[in-house]
Design an enzyme around this catalytic site. Sequence first.
Site, short mmCIF file in Angstrom:
data_model
loop_
_atom_site.label_atom_id
_atom_site.label_comp_id
_atom_site.label_asym_id
_atom_site.label_seq_id
_atom_site.Cartn_x
_atom_site.Cartn_y
_atom_site.Cartn_z
N THR A 114 -11.30 1.59 -17.64
CA THR A 114 -11.00 0.92 -16.36
C THR A 114 -12.02 1.42 -15.35
OG1 THR A 114 -9.56 2.71 -15.60
CG2 THR A 114 -8.50 0.93 -16.85
N TYR A 171 -6.88 16.12 -9.31
CA TYR A 171 -6.25 15.03 -10.06
C TYR A 171 -5.18 15.59 -11.01
CZ TYR A 171 -5.77 10.96 -13.12
OH TYR A 171 -5.26 9.90 -13.85
N PHE A 184 -11.26 10.96 -7.76
CA PHE A 184 -12.67 11.04 -7.36
C PHE A 184 -13.52 11.01 -8.62
CE2 PHE A 184 -10.92 12.72 -3.42
CZ PHE A 184 -11.77 12.16 -2.47
N LYS A 185 -14.63 10.32 -8.56
CA LYS A 185 -15.58 10.35 -9.68
C LYS A 185 -16.31 11.70 -9.65
CE LYS A 185 -15.72 5.76 -10.89
NZ LYS A 185 -14.35 5.47 -10.49
N ASP A 195 0.89 -1.16 0.00
CA ASP A 195 0.00 0.00 0.00
C ASP A 195 0.93 1.21 0.00
OD1 ASP A 195 -1.59 2.19 0.62
OD2 ASP A 195 -2.89 1.06 1.96
N1 LIG Z 1 -7.97 5.06 -16.99
C1 LIG Z 1 -7.58 6.18 -17.58
O1 LIG Z 1 -8.22 6.66 -18.54
C2 LIG Z 1 -6.31 6.87 -17.13
C3 LIG Z 1 -5.91 8.03 -17.83
C4 LIG Z 1 -4.73 8.68 -17.46
C5 LIG Z 1 -3.99 8.17 -16.41
N2 LIG Z 1 -4.40 7.05 -15.72
C6 LIG Z 1 -3.55 6.56 -14.62
O2 LIG Z 1 -3.24 5.20 -14.83
C7 LIG Z 1 -3.01 4.55 -13.57
C8 LIG Z 1 -3.85 3.28 -13.49
O3 LIG Z 1 -5.22 3.67 -13.52
P1 LIG Z 1 -6.42 2.70 -13.92
O4 LIG Z 1 -7.21 3.41 -14.93
O5 LIG Z 1 -5.92 1.34 -14.19
O6 LIG Z 1 -7.27 2.77 -12.56
P2 LIG Z 1 -7.94 1.66 -11.64
O7 LIG Z 1 -8.51 0.56 -12.47
O8 LIG Z 1 -8.81 2.42 -10.72
O9 LIG Z 1 -6.70 1.05 -10.82
C9 LIG Z 1 -6.01 1.80 -9.88
C10 LIG Z 1 -5.09 0.88 -9.12
O10 LIG Z 1 -4.35 1.65 -8.15
C11 LIG Z 1 -4.49 1.00 -6.91
N3 LIG Z 1 -4.28 1.87 -5.77
C12 LIG Z 1 -4.95 2.98 -5.41
N4 LIG Z 1 -4.44 3.47 -4.27
C13 LIG Z 1 -3.41 2.67 -3.91
C14 LIG Z 1 -2.49 2.66 -2.85
N5 LIG Z 1 -2.52 3.58 -1.87
N6 LIG Z 1 -1.54 1.70 -2.80
C15 LIG Z 1 -1.48 0.78 -3.77
N7 LIG Z 1 -2.34 0.70 -4.80
C16 LIG Z 1 -3.29 1.65 -4.87
C17 LIG Z 1 -5.89 0.39 -6.94
O11 LIG Z 1 -6.03 -0.60 -5.92
P3 LIG Z 1 -7.49 -1.04 -5.37
O12 LIG Z 1 -8.05 -2.02 -6.36
O13 LIG Z 1 -7.14 -1.66 -4.04
O14 LIG Z 1 -8.32 0.19 -5.24
C18 LIG Z 1 -5.86 -0.19 -8.34
O15 LIG Z 1 -5.14 -1.39 -8.37
C19 LIG Z 1 -3.36 5.58 -12.50
O16 LIG Z 1 -2.18 6.19 -12.02
C20 LIG Z 1 -4.21 6.59 -13.26
O17 LIG Z 1 -4.18 7.86 -12.65
C21 LIG Z 1 -5.54 6.39 -16.07
#
Ligand SMILES: NC(=O)c1ccc[n+]([C@@H]2O[C@H](COP(=O)([O-])OP(=O)(O)OC[C@H]3O[C@@H](n4cnc5c(N)ncnc54)[C@H](OP(=O)(O)O)[C@@H]3O)[C@@H](O)[C@H]2O)c1
Length: 273
Positions: free
Chosen positions: A231, A198, A94-95, A61
């Site tokens: 995601t 964000y 945050f949503k 974490d």
């Molecule tokens: N999706 C997009 O369109 C998008 C666009 C630009 C950037 N990003 C970036 O890409 C990365 C991955 O995002 P995603 O879209 O795959 O989001 P996601 O499906 O919500 O996954 C986020 C992951 O981060 C984990 N997490 C959150 N807080 C944590 C903590 N304190 N310690 C360890 N793990 C933690 C979550 O764990 P839990 O399952 O336990 O909550 C989950 O495994 C993020 O950095 C996001 O900001 C995403």
Amino acid sequence: MSARVGIVTGANKGIGLEIARKLGREQGWLCVLTARDEERGRSAAESLLSEGAGVRFRQLDISDPDSRERFAKDAEQEFTAGIDALVNNAGFAFKGSDPTPFAEQAEPTMDINFFSTVATTERLLPLVKRSPHGRIVNVASMSGHLRIVPDAELRAKFASAGQPGGLGHDELMLLARGFVQDVKEGKHKEKGWPNSCYGMSKLCLIAYTKILAAREPTLKVNACCPGYVATDMSGQQGHKRPDQGALTPFMLATGALDGTSGGFWSDEKRIDW
Ligand SMILES: NC(=O)c1ccc[n+]([C@@H]2O[C@H](COP(=O)([O-])OP(=O)(O)OC[C@H]3O[C@@H](n4cnc5c(N)ncnc54)[C@H](OP(=O)(O)O)[C@@H]3O)[C@@H](O)[C@H]2O)c1
């Protein structure tokens, strides 16, 4: 020869899981899939193992100092040749529909996406430097583009990150804390900050990437935007699949970079910040 070691944070789902899958399938690599939740992380690692990927699960974490310390101590014992790639993927947003008042959104967002990511990186840095190939990949976002900062002076300050005489580590930390405080007090707009917690968290992460790259010239330290990816974070709305979102972070962790460090990348290309 022992396998190269790649660590992925927040890898139990979404883009992180796909980065872990790619790393675990890559010849000559061992992927350490980390997650804050033991059960979700183990089950994700087991599913990759059943596909034949080289994966090991470890709890991490990034926001919990005890968890960071335990993980780092174990990694020092386990990976004596060092960590070849640290992919800081864990993130939070945050949503739009979340009822949490804006004034209370800066702290948790900045904590996970910036302060805890920096703390994790700094704790693991000696191990990354032990590898002759050490790389750090910060999964940021286009939301952290410099253009989001309305105040020209502030924007110029961030733009100078990592340049000689430019924004350094301590000043970046102060600015980031200042943003959190100003949001809490409802003063962020008058102080020239953007109206996006964000966006600011990812902008600070990109600035940190540039500062760290300048400070550690033997490493390759880069930040990227994975694109708009379907995601949980995006409410499954993105136009890219998670495996497509994983391409740029994976390339930055394992691909030929021609010495590039301190860059901001999207679609496997270096872009302007
Ligand atoms: N999706 C997009 O369109 C998008 C666009 C630009 C950037 N990003 C970036 O890409 C990365 C991955 O995002 P995603 O879209 O795959 O989001 P996601 O499906 O919500 O996954 C986020 C992951 O981060 C984990 N997490 C959150 N807080 C944590 C903590 N304190 N310690 C360890 N793990 C933690 C979550 O764990 P839990 O399952 O336990 O909550 C989950 O495994 C993020 O950095 C996001 O900001 C995403």
